[in-house]
Motif scaffolding. Structure first.
Motif, PDB file in Angstrom:
ATOM      1  N   ARG A 142      -4.527   9.047  -1.255  1.00 38.29           N
ATOM      2  CA  ARG A 142      -3.919   9.635  -2.450  1.00 38.29           C
ATOM      3  C   ARG A 142      -4.441   8.930  -3.686  1.00 38.29           C
ATOM      4  O   ARG A 142      -4.793   7.760  -3.644  1.00 38.29           O
TER       5      ARG A 142
ATOM      6  N   LEU B 284      -3.928   5.221   6.592  1.00 33.33           N
ATOM      7  CA  LEU B 284      -3.737   5.097   5.153  1.00 33.33           C
ATOM      8  C   LEU B 284      -3.873   6.458   4.488  1.00 33.33           C
ATOM      9  O   LEU B 284      -4.859   7.167   4.695  1.00 33.33           O
TER      10      LEU B 284
ATOM     11  N   VAL C  68       5.443   4.102  -6.022  1.00 33.25           N
ATOM     12  CA  VAL C  68       5.962   2.747  -5.850  1.00 33.25           C
ATOM     13  C   VAL C  68       6.895   2.387  -6.999  1.00 33.25           C
ATOM     14  O   VAL C  68       7.964   1.782  -6.791  1.00 33.25           O
TER      15      VAL C  68
ATOM     16  N   THR D  32       0.800  -1.223   0.000  1.00 28.74           N
ATOM     17  CA  THR D  32       0.000   0.000   0.000  1.00 28.74           C
ATOM     18  C   THR D  32       0.834   1.275   0.000  1.00 28.74           C
ATOM     19  O   THR D  32       0.266   2.364  -0.006  1.00 28.74           O
ATOM     20  N   ASP D  33       2.167   1.149   0.016  1.00 27.86           N
ATOM     21  CA  ASP D  33       3.006   2.347  -0.066  1.00 27.86           C
ATOM     22  C   ASP D  33       4.422   1.939  -0.478  1.00 27.86           C
ATOM     23  O   ASP D  33       4.750   0.746  -0.541  1.00 27.86           O
TER      24      ASP D  33
ATOM     25  N   LEU E 195      -0.001   7.000  -6.368  1.00 27.79           N
ATOM     26  CA  LEU E 195       0.594   5.919  -5.578  1.00 27.79           C
ATOM     27  C   LEU E 195       1.413   4.989  -6.470  1.00 27.79           C
ATOM     28  O   LEU E 195       2.512   4.569  -6.103  1.00 27.79           O
TER      29      LEU E 195
END
Length: 336
Positions: free
Chosen positions: A189, A186, A198, A150-151, A194
């Motif tokens: 964005r 969380l 990543v 998730t990030d 995102l």
């Protein structure tokens, strides 16, 4: 954009995400594969024996490449006092039971052993990171491995474990968040932003997921650097999905007009349609899988009564785009 490896590089850029609890049937997985897409069985909450039967059912169709998604043990402990407090708050709910606190690992070892003994093309991981030895073992069997993140920090950690690709899940995704630390807030964005973050942090190919409901959403994710996308909520009403009628109806009921991340049902953040149960428990504690087991009798009673106000109505922010008819038609509307 980094190309996806192996069989993942030869399928359409819109995949079907694994959805535990019923929607991801062998029929859904096979139907997606038959039209050149890619889908996964959801091993979460199933027994190893049931998972083996589902794998066999997909193979009998001869549909092509598919995957299996595993919940990696990453428990979120809850103290006895806090567990008892929440259990007390739920005592008035129809179906509520005095469920003792229960922690488990979703039969992780047995499911890994099954998939190493009888390999499938792809295995993906969520909730936690598998150890590097497990990833290597799958590679030795010819299985591609994919990690949900998730990030960028989670992506780097997954890359260090040796996985082949990443599913980058945005905050708009329906159902459980893949966040490794459920206590972490969380960031809300946009998914393309995102994906860019990543992609800049790792050398791995990216599949973008979360809130995708249109061809434009797919195009934006691919333009941001994703090699493919994955959708879940938009196929929940398709013919092949195992979604309950109550859940299907709620997705088009104007009474349900928003989604929210909630811990009320499982003690882990998950995006659902806002119903009465969610409203009654906005401050539900963290505690997975203990709270999942605690609320199961309530959810089962709600399902039997066709009561959407006490059911976990998982849905992403693009829930209004959920289509009826064959999954092939739903996927065709999303292809760029």
């Amino acid at each position: 954009m980094v190309p996806l490896p192996g069989v993942l590089g030869s399928v359409a850029p819109v995949h079907v995400a694994p959805m535990a609890g019923g929607p991801s049937t062998p029929t859904l997985v096979a139907a997606a594969a038959r039209v050149g897409s890619f889908a996964q069985l959801a091993a979460g909450y199933t027994t190893p024996e049931a998972l083996a039967a589902e794998i066999a059912a997909v193979r009998r169709t001869g549909a092509g490449a598919f995957g299996v998604n595993l919940f990696v043990p990453n428990p979120v402990p809850i103290g006895d006092a806090e567990y008892d407090r929440y259990r007390g708050l739920l005592a008035h709910e129809p179906g509520a039971a005095a469920v003792p606190k229960r922690e488990d690992d979703d039969a992780w070892d047995a499911k890994v052993a099954l998939l190493l003994a009888d390999p499938v093309p792809v295995v993906s991981f969520t909730f936690g990171l598998p150890d590097a030895a497990t990833v290597r073992a799958f590679r030795q069997r010819g299985t591609l491995t994919v990690q949900s993140v998730t990030d960028p920090d989670e992506a780097r950690a997954a890359e260090e474990r040796g996985v082949d690709a990443l599913i980058v899940q945005g905050v708009s995704a329906g159902g459980h968040s893949a966040v490794l630390d459920p206590a972490r807030a969380l960031a809300d964005r946009p998914l393309p932003e995102l994906v860019q973050a990543v992609a800049a942090a790792t050398a791995l190919p990216v599949v973008a997921a979360g809130g995708i409901g249109s061809r434009d959403d797919v195009a934006a994710a691919l333009a941001a650097g994703a090699s493919a996308t994955a959708v879940g909520t938009v196929v929940l009403r398709t013919d092949e999905a195992g979604t309950s009628d109550t859940h299907r109806d709620a997705l088009v009921d104007p009474a349900f007009d928003d989604t929210v991340l909630t811990r009320a049902f499982t003690g882990r953040p998950a995006r659902a349609l806002v119903n009465d149960f969610v409203r009654r428990h906005p401050d539900a504690p963290l505690g997975y899988p203990a709270l999942h087991h605690l609320t199961r009798p309530i959810r089962s009673a709600a399902a039997a009564a066709h009561d959407p106000q006490r059911l976990h109505l998982w849905a992403g922010r693009a829930w209004r785009a959920a289509r009826t008819g064959p999954v092939a038609d739903a996927l065709a509307t999303l292809l760029p």
